[in-house]
Design an enzyme around this catalytic site. Sequence first.
Site, PDB file in Angstrom:
ATOM      1  N   HIS A 307       0.851  -1.180   0.000  1.00 18.12           N
ATOM      2  CA  HIS A 307       0.000   0.000   0.000  1.00 18.12           C
ATOM      3  C   HIS A 307       0.886   1.229   0.000  1.00 18.12           C
ATOM      4  CE1 HIS A 307      -3.087   2.867   1.153  1.00 18.12           C
ATOM      5  NE2 HIS A 307      -3.942   1.961   0.741  1.00 18.12           N
ATOM      6  N   ASP A 364      -8.100  -5.168   0.118  1.00 18.99           N
ATOM      7  CA  ASP A 364      -8.722  -5.991  -0.903  1.00 18.99           C
ATOM      8  C   ASP A 364      -8.186  -7.411  -0.983  1.00 18.99           C
ATOM      9  OD1 ASP A 364     -10.808  -4.503  -1.771  1.00 18.99           O
ATOM     10  OD2 ASP A 364      -9.472  -3.123  -2.789  1.00 18.99           O
TER      11      ASP A 364
HETATM   12  N1  ACO Z   1       4.187  -7.698  -4.883  1.00 18.26           N
HETATM   13  C1  ACO Z   1       5.535  -7.724  -5.016  1.00 18.26           C
HETATM   14  N2  ACO Z   1       6.340  -6.652  -4.824  1.00 18.26           N
HETATM   15  C2  ACO Z   1       5.754  -5.506  -4.467  1.00 18.26           C
HETATM   16  C3  ACO Z   1       4.344  -5.393  -4.304  1.00 18.26           C
HETATM   17  C4  ACO Z   1       3.560  -6.546  -4.516  1.00 18.26           C
HETATM   18  N3  ACO Z   1       2.232  -6.507  -4.375  1.00 18.26           N
HETATM   19  N4  ACO Z   1       4.025  -4.121  -3.957  1.00 18.26           N
HETATM   20  C5  ACO Z   1       5.192  -3.446  -3.907  1.00 18.26           C
HETATM   21  N5  ACO Z   1       6.233  -4.278  -4.207  1.00 18.26           N
HETATM   22  C6  ACO Z   1       7.663  -3.929  -4.205  1.00 18.26           C
HETATM   23  C7  ACO Z   1       8.032  -3.115  -5.426  1.00 18.26           C
HETATM   24  O1  ACO Z   1       8.442  -3.949  -6.483  1.00 18.26           O
HETATM   25  C8  ACO Z   1       9.155  -2.261  -4.886  1.00 18.26           C
HETATM   26  O2  ACO Z   1      10.301  -3.071  -4.780  1.00 18.26           O
HETATM   27  P1  ACO Z   1      11.779  -2.430  -4.978  1.00 18.26           P
HETATM   28  O3  ACO Z   1      11.936  -1.429  -3.878  1.00 18.26           O
HETATM   29  O4  ACO Z   1      12.694  -3.593  -4.906  1.00 18.26           O
HETATM   30  O5  ACO Z   1      11.755  -1.786  -6.355  1.00 18.26           O
HETATM   31  C9  ACO Z   1       8.688  -1.949  -3.449  1.00 18.26           C
HETATM   32  O6  ACO Z   1       7.874  -3.070  -3.076  1.00 18.26           O
HETATM   33  C10 ACO Z   1       7.898  -0.660  -3.309  1.00 18.26           C
HETATM   34  O7  ACO Z   1       6.793  -0.715  -4.208  1.00 18.26           O
HETATM   35  P2  ACO Z   1       6.217   0.531  -5.000  1.00 18.26           P
HETATM   36  O8  ACO Z   1       5.508   0.041  -6.222  1.00 18.26           O
HETATM   37  O9  ACO Z   1       7.298   1.553  -5.203  1.00 18.26           O
HETATM   38  O10 ACO Z   1       5.182   1.117  -3.970  1.00 18.26           O
HETATM   39  P3  ACO Z   1       4.014   2.099  -4.305  1.00 18.26           P
HETATM   40  O11 ACO Z   1       3.697   2.811  -3.038  1.00 18.26           O
HETATM   41  O12 ACO Z   1       4.316   2.937  -5.505  1.00 18.26           O
HETATM   42  O13 ACO Z   1       2.813   1.119  -4.730  1.00 18.26           O
HETATM   43  C11 ACO Z   1       0.947  -0.319  -4.631  1.00 18.26           C
HETATM   44  C12 ACO Z   1       1.786   0.736  -3.883  1.00 18.26           C
HETATM   45  C13 ACO Z   1       0.533   0.216  -6.010  1.00 18.26           C
HETATM   46  C14 ACO Z   1      -0.335  -0.585  -3.839  1.00 18.26           C
HETATM   47  C15 ACO Z   1       1.780  -1.626  -4.791  1.00 18.26           C
HETATM   48  O14 ACO Z   1       2.097  -2.123  -3.508  1.00 18.26           O
HETATM   49  C16 ACO Z   1       1.053  -2.705  -5.607  1.00 18.26           C
HETATM   50  O15 ACO Z   1       1.139  -2.700  -6.827  1.00 18.26           O
HETATM   51  N6  ACO Z   1       0.313  -3.636  -4.922  1.00 18.26           N
HETATM   52  C17 ACO Z   1      -0.456  -4.627  -5.649  1.00 18.26           C
HETATM   53  C18 ACO Z   1      -1.788  -4.012  -6.135  1.00 18.26           C
HETATM   54  C19 ACO Z   1      -2.772  -3.764  -5.021  1.00 18.26           C
HETATM   55  O16 ACO Z   1      -3.023  -4.620  -4.184  1.00 18.26           O
HETATM   56  N7  ACO Z   1      -3.371  -2.565  -5.034  1.00 18.26           N
HETATM   57  C20 ACO Z   1      -4.420  -2.169  -4.086  1.00 18.26           C
HETATM   58  C21 ACO Z   1      -3.969  -1.062  -3.175  1.00 18.26           C
HETATM   59  S1  ACO Z   1      -5.197  -0.754  -1.959  1.00 18.26           S
HETATM   60  C22 ACO Z   1      -6.342   0.129  -2.781  1.00 18.26           C
HETATM   61  O17 ACO Z   1      -6.111   0.882  -3.644  1.00 18.26           O
HETATM   62  C23 ACO Z   1      -7.709  -0.070  -2.357  1.00 18.26           C
END
Ligand code: ACO
Length: 428
Positions: A307, A364
């Site tokens: 998140h 979710d």
């Molecule tokens: N699975 C694997 N790796 C992940 C995940 C994941 N679900 N989420 C983040 N990471 C990793 C990234 O690859 C990144 O790794 P790095 O530092 O080695 O490059 C690190 O964790 C940070 O991730 P970011 O994408 O930079 O974090 P950001 O805050 O931009 O993204 C997000 C947040 C979009 C929610 C992300 O965690 C994601 O894509 N999750 C999966 C989709 C999801 O469940 N979305 C719902 C969010 S809740 C809502 O909107 C109701």
Amino acid sequence: MSRLATLEIDGKKYKFPLVQGTENEIAIDIKTLRAVTGGVTTIDPGYKNTGSCESAITFLDGEKGILSYRGYAIEDLAEKADFLEVVFLLIFEELPNQEQLDKFHSDIKAQSLVDEDVRKIIDAFPKSAHPMGVLSSLTSALTAFNPSSVNVDSEDAMYNAIVRILGKFPVLVAWTLRKKQGLPLDYGDNSLGYIENILKMMFHKPNEEYVQNQVMIDALNKLLILHADHEQNCSTSTVRIVGSSHAGLFASISAGISALWGPLHGGANQAVLEMLEAIKEDGGDTKKYMAKAKDKEDPFRLMGFGHRVYKNFDPRAKIIKAAADEVLEDLGVEDPILDIAKGLEQEALNDEYFVSRKLYPNVDFYSGIIYRAMDIPTEMFTVMFALGRLPGWIAQWKEMRLRKEPIGRPRQLYIGETHREFKTIKNR
Ligand code: ACO
């Protein structure tokens, strides 16, 4: 004495006030930055560090895993409140007394007819259309049948626009489902409660009586409360920014629905279930998918994990996980997908990759399991999220307009070509 932040650029110092919120958060007020520095801006893709507004609606502390609406803890609201009380709280700042709630509900019911011509629009969509696209289009279409703008200086006009959308939106939600399932479109039953009416509108068959199920009512009530607002997330920021151009309430909310649709935001609930299904079909090997999620060469992400703001447990996920157990048991549903979800969660919580990045299950990860137990098709999950988020969007839109916020218009850092001489086509 007021506190200041100092910024030094090329040896010159500039001072900016620090502002403090009621929960002691601190922000640097850079409103004068460009003026005093002669055009320097900030750059912050994804707005990870940028506050776009001051807001008195929702507070969340991502480090501590705290979420509250207007000062009330999400745990208390999810346990003790009705969704419509929470809707009132978010939009009108206080919990309603019984008389206020009854009037509010009755005003919403009075607005729950949708112009019959909207049926022609929904008829034009193929059954295969994604319900989120249909819902966004229908919400936008409402501007054709209702005043497209709201006189925000009139309390009555504002109130009327709010009850109008709260009355009509659940009908549109039910119609997107019924269209998909080839069921006749009709209206709800105004003798029922808000949640009961939604369930009947969605599920009743023309040839049999609809019997209410208290487990379904309680589950939907809880899910909608948990999704009702979440401060300046992607869809809410969209609603505020579209509304900041003084576009109407329906148009702003239609834009919010489109923003919610993406799998990185509200669309995650659909994506989670599809992922869990795929893991089941593939033999239930959660370790294989954990490895894929950690592999930087593989685009796969563990949907429902991580998140932008929560770097600790999402408090909503804790409530939903417990609710998923209860609802499945009460409805007598055995779903192997729940076991796969729990297995993945356990592995992730003990995995260095997820632990070091503070990736926890979000709201979710478990919500789709409840929706599935309620017989709601997977493609409708994000529509259900939109139904829950509607009061948050309304409250944020109203706050933005009443605070007379300026039009939203970020800056950029231009990195393209500098001046080039134009050559006519035969000289290129
Ligand atoms: N699975 C694997 N790796 C992940 C995940 C994941 N679900 N989420 C983040 N990471 C990793 C990234 O690859 C990144 O790794 P790095 O530092 O080695 O490059 C690190 O964790 C940070 O991730 P970011 O994408 O930079 O974090 P950001 O805050 O931009 O993204 C997000 C947040 C979009 C929610 C992300 O965690 C994601 O894509 N999750 C999966 C989709 C999801 O469940 N979305 C719902 C969010 S809740 C809502 O909107 C109701």
